[in-house]
Design a protein around this motif. Sequence first.
Motif, PDB file in Angstrom:
ATOM      1  N   GLU A 187      36.473  49.037  42.462  1.00 36.89           N
ATOM      2  CA  GLU A 187      36.898  50.141  43.325  1.00 36.89           C
ATOM      3  C   GLU A 187      38.392  50.416  43.183  1.00 36.89           C
ATOM      4  N   SER A 210      38.813  43.943  51.057  1.00 40.09           N
ATOM      5  CA  SER A 210      37.729  44.226  52.004  1.00 40.09           C
ATOM      6  C   SER A 210      36.495  43.443  51.583  1.00 40.09           C
ATOM      7  N   GLU A 254      34.127  44.122  48.503  1.00 41.80           N
ATOM      8  CA  GLU A 254      34.829  44.974  47.539  1.00 41.80           C
ATOM      9  C   GLU A 254      34.829  44.345  46.149  1.00 41.80           C
ATOM     10  N   THR A 309      34.670  39.824  43.081  1.00 39.77           N
ATOM     11  CA  THR A 309      33.902  40.365  44.189  1.00 39.77           C
ATOM     12  C   THR A 309      34.330  39.589  45.431  1.00 39.77           C
ATOM     13  N   GLU A 321      35.835  45.563  57.175  1.00 36.65           N
ATOM     14  CA  GLU A 321      36.500  46.846  57.465  1.00 36.65           C
ATOM     15  C   GLU A 321      36.959  46.887  58.915  1.00 36.65           C
TER      16      GLU A 321
END
Length: 153
Positions: free
Chosen positions: A33, A65, A68, A120, A149
């Motif tokens: 991401e 996060s 993520e 990850t 989050e």
Amino acid sequence: MGLRDHHNRYGRKVLNYGDIKNLYPTLDQRDPEREIQLHLTGNMSRYMWSVDGVKFADAEPLRLSYGERVRIVLVNDTMMTHPIHLHGMWSELETGSADYLPRKHTVIVQPGSSVSYLVTADALGRWAYHCHLLYHMPGMMREVRVEKEGQSS
């Protein structure tokens, strides 16, 4: 001596990270991401080490996060090898075979070179991220915070 070239005059093959792949398929096939680039920095004369020119005591944590997928690029601006270790999560080396990324806990970054790998963020909490050479660790270290989050610690 004479083993620096990938295929050298002695008929021996010298392995590098590009030569290894995982026996098993990469578990997380998602594209990253975002990308985080970190420079491994230091002063060999004074034997002081840092990340992006900032010692650990003055550094903000790296925030990820939960869940993520992120690419980390380490750029070694020093003339020493640094074995970089991220606690709690696997580092998956980008070696050209995306379907079989080798998983490592400690990634070696040679002098004047860079290494990229995928992580990850699958382990909530606060994690150490540091050079594994004990005398580099006080400066060449970061805290990695993996948070859900909206969570902030």
